[in-house]
Design an enzyme around this catalytic site. Structure first.
Site, PDB file in Angstrom:
ATOM      1  N   GLU A 138      23.256  31.672  18.542  1.00  0.00           N
ATOM      2  CA  GLU A 138      21.895  31.212  18.229  1.00  0.00           C
ATOM      3  C   GLU A 138      21.207  30.726  19.509  1.00  0.00           C
ATOM      4  OE1 GLU A 138      20.754  32.041  15.494  1.00  0.00           O
ATOM      5  OE2 GLU A 138      22.385  32.030  14.044  1.00  0.00           O
ATOM      6  N   LEU A 139      21.155  31.609  20.488  1.00  0.00           N
ATOM      7  CA  LEU A 139      20.589  31.296  21.801  1.00  0.00           C
ATOM      8  C   LEU A 139      19.197  30.694  21.711  1.00  0.00           C
ATOM      9  CD1 LEU A 139      20.916  31.559  24.930  1.00  0.00           C
ATOM     10  CD2 LEU A 139      19.810  33.796  24.708  1.00  0.00           C
TER      11      LEU A 139
END
Length: 194
Positions: A138-139
């Site tokens: 979940e950059l």
């Protein structure tokens, strides 16, 4: 015997081959929910750490989420899934305090950290070997590219080569820093959309 084609989706075959030949250092995996990007990355980390052990390399992995409270029910479970999918659960020992998986034959570790406490990321040390694998899940939840660069400098040291995975669902706003990151082409980076 486990066939990788049974646990890696066809959309990732070319990326898998690129990793095998050490084609890039950074692998940006963007895609919608259900695209199996996290499943692919978790399999690559577990599989390649075991391959490294066969080759006499003592490598380790660091898996990050922006917030530590999200680790257990996401990436920790995802790595556990990969271990089971590869049929090697008898060779790995999981722990939730501290959160990690240990490859029993060699002591190699996969550790999990939240980037909401910078000291926990900067203080990551391994008794043997180096962190060859780094995964940002979940950059888009991370604050900025500067934060990512700072973490990379802290974690990626002491080894011969590295593989950094970035996975996220592309934000709708084109001005998001992760969307801009994807547009910045680099020789050491492979961008893959699934």
């Amino acid at each position: 015997m486990i066939k990788l084609s049974n646990i890696i989706a066809p959309a990732f075959y070319k990326v898998h081959e690129d990793i095998k030949r050490k084609g890039h250092t950074h692998y940006i995996e963007k895609g919608g929910r259900g695209s199996t990007k996290s499943s692919f990355i978790s399999v690559e980390i577990v599989l390649n750490m075991m391959r490294d052990a066969i080759n006499g390399e003592h490598t380790n992995a660091v898996v990050l989420r922006r917030y530590g409270v999200t680790l257990r029910e996401s990436v920790y479970e995802q790595i556990g899934w990969a271990i089971n999918a590869l049929g090697v659960s008898e060779h790995w020992q999981g722990s939730v305090s501290p959160m990690s998986y240990t490859y029993i034959p060699t002591g190699q570790k996969i550790v999990f950290r939240g980037a909401d406490d910078p000291t926990k990321v900067k203080s990551i040390k391994f008794s043997e070997g180096w962190a060859k694998y780094l995964w940002y899940e979940e950059l888009n939840e991370f604050e900025s590219i500067e934060k990512i660069r700072s973490i990379n400098q802290s974690v990626l040291r002491g080894g011969a080569d590295f593989f950094v995975f970035y996975s996220f669902n592309p934000p709708k706003t084109s001005s998001s820093w992760v969307n801009m990151l994807v547009q910045n082409e680099r020789d050491d980076t492979l961008v893959h959309h699934s």
